[in-house]
Design an enzyme around this catalytic site. Structure first.
Site, PDB file in Angstrom:
ATOM      1  N   GLU A   2       1.084  -0.941  -0.119  1.00  0.00           N
ATOM      2  CA  GLU A   2      -0.304   0.092  -0.051  1.00  0.00           C
ATOM      3  C   GLU A   2       0.405   1.470  -0.001  1.00  0.00           C
ATOM      4  O   GLU A   2       0.404   2.093   0.426  1.00  0.00           O
ATOM      5  CB  GLU A   2      -1.375   0.035   1.418  1.00  0.00           C
ATOM      6  N   GLU A  22      -4.363  -9.439   0.232  1.00  0.00           N
ATOM      7  CA  GLU A  22      -4.776  -9.234   1.203  1.00  0.00           C
ATOM      8  C   GLU A  22      -6.275  -8.449   1.744  1.00  0.00           C
ATOM      9  O   GLU A  22      -7.040  -8.023   0.485  1.00  0.00           O
ATOM     10  CB  GLU A  22      -4.520  -7.473   1.923  1.00  0.00           C
TER      11      GLU A  22
END
Length: 851
Positions: free
Chosen positions: A437, A544
């Protein structure tokens, strides 16, 4: 290579040296090529015992003559933060676990024999969090800012023979927040002292790959880096012997050449293995490569590397294939803390985590979001897990005020180099992740002025199209992605590279670079069906998933009401309970339920698998709450290691073992409507009974992975029966519990190894007179230990508890708590006594035996 398919032939194992646990593996000494009786000059010693520690700075502690007599004496690994109190004033914030930071000093005095003059001594650190500086006899050897990287220094030029030598380490974790989760503080991983001759295999100096493999044979390519630290050129022979699990040699080769003084040389070789045993999830077979360096008849070095042979591929249409068999990666993400033990590495504690996950049917681990402890990868090699090994949580753009972004430009190449070299021989590692991220996905995304909680949340909401890369544009962020992938491929071209991305648009600067071998999404389930169209011929994995929220033992009804928390990322969120329902009816706005992701992965062949956020609760990041919450709600298993109800959903979907799990408990107000849920498999139907009266038969279908009944509570029993073809195959009954009456102690093992490190995890339960768990009990339980053991930590899985982890007491949380007993280094027995006011005490004896 087929379009849309990445095929890999792998691979070696983790690096082993000397006679103890090495970087990433178990230590062995084995002969190769010639007489096995020849003794290697290489030794690798556990250097963890008898350090002195002081929390504080402003000292001359690097100087050998500094008086440290009043410092605390302890053994490493050590995490000083876990010993502290939770406080809203701690600068780590709730995101970092609300535990203290600071500056700490460690010192160790040791001597070396003058007979070893001419040998090379190195000090090896598996990890120090963070900003470490190491001194030997007052001389600085260097600094390493990154708290998750392994590193070493040459001590040889500064050692005094037959005199005291002082090693000092300064650790600076004062500037916080520098992490979005609990990091720990100190020398929290193992330390080793290695001794070699001047001609030796370099650090992480073997590299094993597989060029071809079938049922008849496997061909291994070997690259061995030799270092000649002597003053003369030497002619040497590198002998490489592959041994099976029983120690029998199955292949051997040797090469001779010159090792120039003061230089490194790489010897390349090839081995052919007949009828190879393959490394697999259920049969993680490991060979041992024994590398011996010979000068005439003299053994200059001996070095061993566990090797796992397997093939895998990632396909844009068929997903993940291991050894020719299509396999879903049923994985979880894991942060590095070990609950009440903090960040301090303990092999048994990591093994317990993995055993609990394996029993659930998990076959994959994502190391979130940093290089893991070597022991984790060694255990994954031996236990059969598919690992996504991750380097960074941020690049140049910071997520918190004092994080690694400020060191990235100077240190990322060095850290990435050491990370790949250390881990590239592990057969469990199948993919590299260069980031999680990272804000470089967008043109201009900054978290500089946000709170830690806001920074966490903004990462997971959409950004405007102006922040995405345009078609044909090669942005700075795309170029950086190319640089990082190229660097990784230069060290290990055998594995794919990905990144955990939470911007699904193909204009994501990382995607636009074109160099990521595998597309990885964090969340965004609604966008996943479009992946084949948006990224044609690119393999895909959910890096994820979910971020579902649960508190073990807490249930909010009606269960068919969904709670999306926090309601807004830019507003603080509070609920008087500081709890999240265990009915699978609570998740974050960017996430989804566990069932939704399970069905998505099941129904789409192109999805290689998923890594669920998270396998275990972890300290820090208590989304959706702020203070006084201080640990997460995301785990399938709570912080103490007690499975939440959803654990059995995964077990019913990921395994073939019989599962029948009924919840919640049966202690409510008479007449209250209660939602009873059931996870099951290996059966056609299940039927619920309340005090013997049927509440109906239920059957799962493709859209619902559980069944449920809404019934009125009446004291007594609730029972579920599972049938297959009309025959009862399993049943589960829950009784209404009475008042707390006694304590039950259940150890995970009754015999420990007397090494001063082994642990026994003892489940503590509050029961009524009939032996039923009291589901709402919160009794304070006191512990005492006599004999050969001590209390290493206590926990109960409550994310809001302000009780210390290092203590001799703990309140039960929904009827349970945990006490961890550590062996004191001596064989014998430890006697644990648990007492609580008004309850019958419990006593447990734990034995410890020498290896």
């Amino acid at each position: 290579m087929m379009i849309g398919k990445l095929k890999y032939l792998m691979l070696g194992g983790c690096l082993i040296l000397g006679s103890c646990l090495a970087l990433g593996g178990c230590l062995m000494l084995l002969g190769a090529c010639s007489s096995s009786s020849l003794v290697s000059p290489r030794e690798r010693s556990d250097f963890n015992a008898d350090w002195r520690f002081h929390l504080g700075d402003g000292l001359q502690a690097a100087q050998p003559g500094f008086a440290d007599n009043d410092w605390r004496v302890l053994d490493l690994p050590h995490d000083w933060a876990i010993e502290g109190d939770f406080s809203q004033e701690n600068p780590s914030g709730t995101g970092g676990g609300a535990l203290p930071g600071g500056v700490g000093w460690y010192r160790k005095t040791f001597s070396v024999d003058k007979a070893d003059a001419g040998k090379i001594f190195r000090i090896e650190f598996d990890g120090v969090y963070m900003n470490s500086e190491v001194f030997i006899n007052g001389v600085s050897l260097g600094v390493r800012p990154y708290g998750y990287i392994s590193f070493s220094y040459d001590l040889t030029p500064y050692l005094k023979w037959d005199e005291p030598n002082v090693l000092a380490v300064r650790v600076d974790n004062a500037e916080q927040p520098n992490s979005r989760w609990y990091s720990g503080c100190g020398i929290y991983r193992n330390v080793w002292l290695s001794k070699t001759g001047p001609i030796h295999v370099g650090g992480w100096g073997t590299y094993v790959t597989t060029s071809s493999v079938d049922e008849k044979q496997a061909v291994l390519n070997l690259a061995t880096t030799l270092v000649n630290e002597s003053d003369t050129n030497e002619n040497v022979t590198v002998c490489s012997s592959l041994q099976d699990a029983e120690g029998r040699e199955v292949a051997e080769t040797r090469s001779s050449g010159e090792a120039e003084a003061g230089k490194e040389v790489v010897f390349t070789q090839q081995l052919t293995v007949k009828q190879p045993q393959l490394w697999d999830i259920d049969t993680p077979y490991l060979y041992t490569l024994v590398t011996k360096v010979m000068r005439n008849e003299e053994c200059m070095d001996r070095y061993t590397t566990p090797v796992g042979i397997r093939t895998f591929s990632l396909d844009a249409r068929k997903g993940f294939t291991l050894n020719g068999r299509q396999t879903k990666i049923n994985g979880v993400c894991m942060h590095h803390d070990l609950g009440c033990l903090g960040a301090a590495v303990n092999t048994r504690a990591i093994e317990r985590h993995l055993q609990i996950l394996k029993e659930m049917g998990c076959n994959g681990i994502r190391c979130s979001h940093n290089p893991p402890a070597p022991e984790l990868l060694d255990l994954c090699d031996r236990m059969g897990f598919i690992v996504m090994d991750e380097a960074f949580d941020m690049w140049r753009k910071k997520k918190t005020a004092h994080d690694y972004a400020r060191y990235f430009n100077e240190w990322h190449e060095r850290d990435l180099n050491d990370f790949i070299l250390r881990d590239r021989n592990h057969p469990s590692v199948f993919m590299w992740s260069i980031g999680n991220e990272v804000l470089e996905q967008w043109s201009d995304a900054k978290a500089d002025t946000l709170s830690l909680e806001e920074a966490n949340l903004i990462l997971n909401f959409g950004h405007s199209s102006e922040m995405l890369a345009k078609e044909g544009e090669e942005s700075v962020n795309s170029l950086l992605t190319k640089k990082l992938v190229s660097f990784v491929k230069g060290l290990d071209p055998t594995r794919p590279v990905t990144a955990g991305c939470n911007e699904p648009n193909s204009g994501n600067h990382l995607f636009r670079s074109g160099v990521l071998d595998v597309i990885g999404y964090n969340y965004h389930n609604k966008d996943i069906p479009n992946v084949p169209a948006n990224f044609p011929d690119k393999p895909f994995i959910i890096t994820e998933s979910n971020s579902a929220l649960m508190t073990r033992g807490y249930y909010r009804m009606p269960s068919d009401r969904m709670f999306i928390w926090p309601k807004r990322w830019d507003k603080s969120f509070a609920d008087s309970t500081f709890a999240c329902s265990s009915y699978e009816n609570c998740h974050v706005p960017w996430g989804n339920t566990h069932e939704e992701s399970l069905k998505l992965v099941r129904d789409n062949d192109f999805i290689s698998g998923q890594y669920v956020w998270t396998g275990f609760d972890y300290i820090g990041e208590p989304t959706p709450y702020g203070w006084p919450a201080r640990s997460s709600y995301f785990g399938i298993v709570d912080l103490a290691g007690f499975p939440k109800d959803v654990y059995y959903l995964y077990q019913s979907e990921w395994t073939d073992k019989q599962v029948l799990h009924l919840f919640p408990h049966w202690n409510w107000t008479p007449g209250q409507e209660i939602d009873m849920w059931c996870y099951y498999n290996q059966a056609d139907e299940v039927e619920l009974f309340v005090n013997g009266k049927s509440q109906g038969v239920k059957r799962k279908d493709l859209d619902n992975l559980h069944v449920a009944w809404r019934v009125k509570f009446e004291p007594g029993t609730v029972k579920v029966i599972a049938r297959e073809s009309g025959k009862v195959v399993a049943e589960k009954e829950i009784c209404t519990a009475g008042k707390p009456a006694e304590i039950r102690l259940t150890p995970d093992r009754s015999i420990l190894t007397a090494d001063g490190k082994d642990l026994c995890f003892v489940t503590v339960e509050v029961l009524d007179e009939k032996g039923n768990l009291c589901p709402d009990a919160d009794n304070l339980v006191n512990f005492t230990v006599q004999g050969n053991g001590f209390i290493a930590g206590v926990d109960n899985g409550n994310p809001v508890s302000m009780e210390r982890f290092k203590d001799e007491k703990r309140k039960a949380f929904y009827g349970k708590c945990l006490v961890v007993i550590q062996n004191d280094g001596k064989p014998g027995k430890a006697k644990l006594t648990a007492t609580s006011e008004g309850l019958r005490q419990a006593v447990l004896k734990i034995s410890a035996e020498e290896l």
